[in-house]
Design a protein around this motif. Structure first.
Motif, short mmCIF file in Angstrom:
data_model
loop_
_atom_site.label_atom_id
_atom_site.label_comp_id
_atom_site.label_asym_id
_atom_site.label_seq_id
_atom_site.Cartn_x
_atom_site.Cartn_y
_atom_site.Cartn_z
N ALA A 105 -17.60 151.89 -43.46
CA ALA A 105 -18.46 151.28 -42.44
C ALA A 105 -17.76 151.25 -41.10
CB ALA A 105 -18.83 149.86 -42.87
N GLY A 106 -18.51 151.51 -40.04
CA GLY A 106 -17.99 151.40 -38.69
C GLY A 106 -17.89 149.95 -38.26
N GLU A 107 -17.26 149.74 -37.12
CA GLU A 107 -17.07 148.38 -36.61
C GLU A 107 -18.41 147.70 -36.38
OE1 GLU A 107 -14.81 146.07 -32.92
OE2 GLU A 107 -14.67 148.24 -33.12
N GLY A 108 -18.54 146.48 -36.87
CA GLY A 108 -19.75 145.70 -36.65
C GLY A 108 -20.92 146.12 -37.51
N ASN A 109 -20.70 146.92 -38.54
CA ASN A 109 -21.78 147.37 -39.41
C ASN A 109 -22.19 146.21 -40.32
OD1 ASN A 109 -23.35 148.60 -41.51
ND2 ASN A 109 -22.46 150.57 -40.96
N ARG A 110 -23.37 145.64 -40.08
CA ARG A 110 -23.80 144.45 -40.81
C ARG A 110 -24.47 144.79 -42.14
NH1 ARG A 110 -23.93 139.93 -37.53
NH2 ARG A 110 -24.21 138.86 -39.52
N ILE A 111 -24.79 146.06 -42.37
CA ILE A 111 -25.47 146.44 -43.61
C ILE A 111 -24.46 146.91 -44.64
CG2 ILE A 111 -27.15 148.00 -44.65
CD1 ILE A 111 -28.60 148.04 -41.96
N PHE A 112 -23.60 147.86 -44.26
CA PHE A 112 -22.66 148.44 -45.21
C PHE A 112 -21.27 147.81 -45.14
CE2 PHE A 112 -25.76 151.84 -44.31
CZ PHE A 112 -26.25 152.02 -45.59
N GLY A 113 -21.02 147.01 -44.11
CA GLY A 113 -19.73 146.36 -43.98
C GLY A 113 -19.79 144.91 -44.42
N PHE A 114 -18.74 144.15 -44.07
CA PHE A 114 -18.66 142.73 -44.40
C PHE A 114 -18.66 141.91 -43.11
CE2 PHE A 114 -16.57 144.65 -48.08
CZ PHE A 114 -17.01 143.87 -49.14
N THR A 115 -19.29 140.76 -43.14
CA THR A 115 -19.04 139.77 -42.09
C THR A 115 -17.75 139.04 -42.45
OG1 THR A 115 -20.23 138.00 -43.22
CG2 THR A 115 -21.53 139.45 -41.79
N ASN A 116 -17.21 138.29 -41.50
CA ASN A 116 -16.00 137.51 -41.79
C ASN A 116 -16.22 136.53 -42.94
OD1 ASN A 116 -14.53 138.81 -39.87
ND2 ASN A 116 -14.39 137.10 -38.45
N ASP A 117 -17.37 135.87 -42.94
CA ASP A 117 -17.64 134.91 -44.01
C ASP A 117 -17.75 135.60 -45.36
OD1 ASP A 117 -17.57 132.70 -42.37
OD2 ASP A 117 -19.74 132.68 -42.01
N GLU A 118 -18.38 136.78 -45.39
CA GLU A 118 -18.49 137.53 -46.64
C GLU A 118 -17.12 137.96 -47.14
OE1 GLU A 118 -22.94 139.49 -45.96
OE2 GLU A 118 -21.14 140.55 -45.28
N LEU A 119 -16.26 138.37 -46.21
CA LEU A 119 -14.91 138.78 -46.59
C LEU A 119 -14.11 137.61 -47.14
CD1 LEU A 119 -13.55 141.35 -43.99
CD2 LEU A 119 -13.62 141.60 -46.47
N LYS A 120 -14.24 136.45 -46.51
CA LYS A 120 -13.52 135.28 -47.00
C LYS A 120 -13.93 134.95 -48.43
CE LYS A 120 -14.43 132.77 -43.30
NZ LYS A 120 -14.52 131.62 -42.35
N ARG A 121 -15.21 135.03 -48.69
CA ARG A 121 -15.68 134.76 -50.06
C ARG A 121 -15.19 135.83 -51.03
NH1 ARG A 121 -20.45 133.19 -47.24
NH2 ARG A 121 -21.37 135.25 -47.56
N ALA A 122 -15.22 137.09 -50.59
CA ALA A 122 -14.82 138.19 -51.47
C ALA A 122 -13.33 138.12 -51.82
CB ALA A 122 -15.15 139.53 -50.81
N ILE A 123 -12.51 137.71 -50.86
CA ILE A 123 -11.06 137.66 -51.10
C ILE A 123 -10.65 136.34 -51.76
CG2 ILE A 123 -8.78 137.77 -50.00
CD1 ILE A 123 -10.04 139.44 -47.78
N GLY A 124 -11.41 135.28 -51.47
CA GLY A 124 -11.07 133.96 -52.02
C GLY A 124 -10.37 133.09 -51.00
#
Length: 239
Positions: free
Chosen positions: A66-85
């Motif tokens: 995903a390119g920078e700021g891709n909201r469909i195929f990438g992660f938001t910061n909150d999504e990443l925090k949840r994914a990593i723990g």
């Protein structure tokens, strides 16, 4: 436009966006169409560009990211925090920094890619310690702007406050957790494993071709300012 070529290009796109590896071993006909049919190639690249996706090729295999700021195929910061723990933004930025240092272990410059098969947690701790010290030194030796200075000071405080392992725990048996440097790095590796970038065996984290593709292309395209700070490279490197 040839409808057969359109179908092949869209089939390539559909497989790539779900993480399939397109290579001269798997999906041979599609890989050959990408390589040898200019219309298939042009259609695919146009769709990827409009979808804010980058195509990387490594070892006769194709991958997308995903390119920078891709909201469909990438992660938001909150999504990443949840994914990593993780819970806090500064923890997420530390995770970014650790991932960057994992890349540094394997790839130091554009002309010298290390083909080491694996890395251990203790190597990542040492690399992150070293990079953090260089970044802190740069606060005094280089003209860092206020954002850079505050960012590195925040990351350094968070990293340095962590013990290597909690209490008298054994490093090898320690579980992924936020309370120690080793546990934090294991959290990061768990995420990288979930993204098909590494696999783990007996405390060794083995690099996968998808990670190599991302690492090589990242350094060619985006090395920039952070690289110069943590490695002592050219201070005028572009962002």
């Amino acid at each position: 436009m040839d409808h057969g070529n359109l179908d092949k290009a869209m089939e390539l796109f559909a497989l790539l966006i779900v993480g399939e590896e397109i290579s001269n071993v798997q999906h041979v006909d599609l890989y050959e169409a990408y390589q040898n049919n200019s219309e298939v190639y042009d259609i695919l690249m146009s769709v990827l560009k409009k979808s804010n996706l980058s195509l990387y090729e490594f070892g006769s295999s194709l991958y997308v990211t995903a390119g920078e700021g891709n909201r469909i195929f990438g992660f938001t910061n909150d999504e990443l925090k949840r994914a990593i723990g993780l819970r806090l933004n500064r923890e997420l930025y530390l995770a970014y920094f650790i991932i960057y240092n994992i890349i540094l272990i394997f790839y130091q410059d554009s002309g010298s890619f290390s083909y080491a098969e694996y890395v251990r947690c203790e190597e990542v701790v040492a690399q992150t310690d070293s990079s953090m010290q260089r970044a802190l030194k740069a606060l005094h030796d280089k003209a860092l702007n206020a954002v850079e200075e505050n960012s590195f000071q925040t990351l350094a405080a968070l990293w340095e406050d962590m013990p290597l392992v909690p209490g008298n725990d054994d490093m090898a048996s320690l579980k992924a957790a936020r309370g120690s440097k080793t546990g934090f790095i294991k959290l990061v590796f768990n995420f990288l494993i979930s993204q098909d970038l590494f696999f783990e065996s007996q405390g060794r984290y083995y690099i996968k071709p998808r990670f190599r593709a991302l690492a090589e292309n990242y350094y060619e395209e985006n090395r920039g300012r952070l690289y110069s700070i943590v490695t002592g490279g050219d201070k005028d490197a572009s962002y």
